[in-house]
Design a protein around this motif. Structure first.
Motif, PDB file in Angstrom:
ATOM      1  N   GLN A 110       0.838  -1.193   0.000  1.00  0.00           N
ATOM      2  CA  GLN A 110       0.000   0.000   0.000  1.00  0.00           C
ATOM      3  C   GLN A 110       0.875   1.246   0.000  1.00  0.00           C
ATOM      4  O   GLN A 110       2.022   1.216   0.437  1.00  0.00           O
ATOM      5  CB  GLN A 110      -0.925   0.010   1.240  1.00  0.00           C
ATOM      6  N   ASP A 111       0.320   2.353  -0.480  1.00  0.00           N
ATOM      7  CA  ASP A 111       1.056   3.613  -0.544  1.00  0.00           C
ATOM      8  C   ASP A 111       0.045   4.756  -0.567  1.00  0.00           C
ATOM      9  O   ASP A 111      -1.132   4.553  -0.862  1.00  0.00           O
ATOM     10  CB  ASP A 111       1.935   3.640  -1.801  1.00  0.00           C
ATOM     11  N   HIS A 112       0.514   5.938  -0.235  1.00  0.00           N
ATOM     12  CA  HIS A 112      -0.309   7.139  -0.364  1.00  0.00           C
ATOM     13  C   HIS A 112       0.022   7.852  -1.667  1.00  0.00           C
ATOM     14  O   HIS A 112       1.196   8.001  -2.030  1.00  0.00           O
ATOM     15  CB  HIS A 112      -0.040   8.103   0.803  1.00  0.00           C
TER      16      HIS A 112
ATOM     17  N   HIS B 201      -8.893  -0.041  -7.263  1.00  0.00           N
ATOM     18  CA  HIS B 201     -10.191  -0.160  -6.600  1.00  0.00           C
ATOM     19  C   HIS B 201     -11.043   1.075  -6.877  1.00  0.00           C
ATOM     20  O   HIS B 201     -10.568   2.216  -6.814  1.00  0.00           O
ATOM     21  CB  HIS B 201      -9.985  -0.331  -5.094  1.00  0.00           C
ATOM     22  N   GLU B 202     -12.299   0.879  -7.157  1.00  0.00           N
ATOM     23  CA  GLU B 202     -13.203   1.984  -7.463  1.00  0.00           C
ATOM     24  C   GLU B 202     -13.289   2.981  -6.312  1.00  0.00           C
ATOM     25  O   GLU B 202     -13.400   4.193  -6.537  1.00  0.00           O
ATOM     26  CB  GLU B 202     -14.595   1.448  -7.801  1.00  0.00           C
ATOM     27  N   ASP B 203     -13.236   2.512  -5.060  1.00  0.00           N
ATOM     28  CA  ASP B 203     -13.307   3.434  -3.926  1.00  0.00           C
ATOM     29  C   ASP B 203     -12.142   4.419  -3.924  1.00  0.00           C
ATOM     30  O   ASP B 203     -12.288   5.561  -3.463  1.00  0.00           O
ATOM     31  CB  ASP B 203     -13.325   2.663  -2.605  1.00  0.00           C
ATOM     32  N   ASP B 204     -10.980   4.002  -4.413  1.00  0.00           N
ATOM     33  CA  ASP B 204      -9.832   4.904  -4.488  1.00  0.00           C
ATOM     34  C   ASP B 204     -10.072   5.984  -5.537  1.00  0.00           C
ATOM     35  O   ASP B 204      -9.752   7.162  -5.326  1.00  0.00           O
ATOM     36  CB  ASP B 204      -8.561   4.128  -4.816  1.00  0.00           C
ATOM     37  N   ARG B 205     -10.636   5.601  -6.659  1.00  0.00           N
ATOM     38  CA  ARG B 205     -10.947   6.589  -7.691  1.00  0.00           C
ATOM     39  C   ARG B 205     -12.021   7.551  -7.192  1.00  0.00           C
ATOM     40  O   ARG B 205     -11.938   8.770  -7.440  1.00  0.00           O
ATOM     41  CB  ARG B 205     -11.397   5.883  -8.978  1.00  0.00           C
TER      42      ARG B 205
ATOM     43  N   ARG C 109      -4.350  -2.927  -3.685  1.00  0.00           N
ATOM     44  CA  ARG C 109      -3.228  -3.642  -3.067  1.00  0.00           C
ATOM     45  C   ARG C 109      -2.246  -4.065  -4.158  1.00  0.00           C
ATOM     46  O   ARG C 109      -2.631  -4.596  -5.196  1.00  0.00           O
ATOM     47  CB  ARG C 109      -3.722  -4.877  -2.311  1.00  0.00           C
ATOM     48  N   GLY C 110      -0.962  -3.860  -3.876  1.00  0.00           N
ATOM     49  CA  GLY C 110       0.077  -4.245  -4.806  1.00  0.00           C
ATOM     50  C   GLY C 110       0.946  -5.355  -4.258  1.00  0.00           C
ATOM     51  O   GLY C 110       0.614  -5.994  -3.249  1.00  0.00           O
TER      52      GLY C 110
END
Length: 273
Positions: free
Chosen positions: A6-8, A126-130, A103-104
């Motif tokens: 994970q990353d910001h 993930h759609e929630d990230d977009r 997740r990567g």
């Protein structure tokens, strides 16, 4: 091990400034010489700060328990390295969605210990990230367009006022988003089948081996990783030395009582939490 990466991410939201007060006016050779000389002689002035002195967190939408969008304000419009600054004055906020669901992976590809691993961040899968980054654009515009900013805010440099639809915002984010340099979570702590270390930082199935860094977070923290990583290290040091841990904190944590029903605590925009 190597899953759950994970990353910001963040991008620069830039505006022109009506008044000649931004750092864009301090990028010439003579200005840089004066700033550097003052810091060398007095250790103060513009050379004594990284200029990201204002930071804040807000919720992207109702039902988010902890504010998940992070802001840093910069009194200039430029990249981290000072390049690509435009003529004139400006300011920007660095804004990103702090609780990604994408997740990567980090994979070993060779028995050679000097060989580089294969890293796939899988950003914005993930759609929630977009959706979170769409909120970054729309809520930032709402904040910067408040009357308090009228004396300073001129036209929007980027994304640009023409970027409005979900599809346009998604394309802009994919083009411009950058890592905030917070890769973590590939050796998560826990007792489930995906956990790499146990609650004492010991690697499951390998005697005498521990992991003590930001990779053991099961999920990425909601802000910068520096302080949480120091806390992990301090705690792990006590565990390794067999010291009695400190008593749990009883500090009161503020919370909007209606966070499940509303994005902000009050209206209009006095408490964007």
């Amino acid at each position: 091990m190597g899953e759950n990466l994970q990353d910001h991410l963040e991008f620069y939201f830039q505006f022109r400034c009506k008044q000649p007060i931004s750092l864009n006016g301090q990028l010439g050779p003579w200005s840089k010489f004066k700033i550097g000389t003052r810091w060398l002689l007095k250790k103060d002035g513009l050379g004594a700060t990284n200029h990201f002195e204002s930071c804040g967190f807000i919720r992207s939408k109702a039902g988010v328990e902890w504010p998940d969008l992070q802001y840093h304000f910069l009194p200039g419009a430029m990249r981290y390295d000072g390049k690509e600054a435009f003529a004139g004055h400006g300011f920007q906020v660095h804004i990103g969605h702090n609780k990604p669901k994408s997740r990567g992976t980090v994979k070993v590809v060779s028995a050679d210990p000097k060989g580089a691993p294969k890293i796939r961040f899988n950003y914005l899968e993930h759609e929630d990230d977009r959706e979170g980054f769409r909120a970054c654009v729309r809520l930032t515009r709402e904040i910067i367009n408040q009357p308090a900013m009228d004396p300073y805010r001129a036209e929007e440099i980027q994304p640009g006022e023409q970027i409005n639809t979900d599809e346009e915002i998604d394309a802009f984010v994919r083009q411009t988003v950058e890592s905030a340099y917070h890769p973590s979570c590939t050796c998560p702590m826990g007792t489930d089948q995906w956990a790499v270390v146990d609650p004492n930082t010991r690697v499951h199935g390998i005697q005498g081996l521990r992991v003590v860094d930001s990779s053991i977070f099961p999920t990425i923290p909601n802000g910068n990783l520096n302080s949480p990583t120091i806390m992990v290290a301090e705690r792990a040091a006590d565990l390794i030395r067999g010291k009695t841990p400190l008593a749990p904190s009883v500090a009161t944590v503020g919370m909007d009582e209606q966070w499940q029903q509303r994005q902000r605590a009050a209206s209009p925009l006095r408490h964007l939490s």
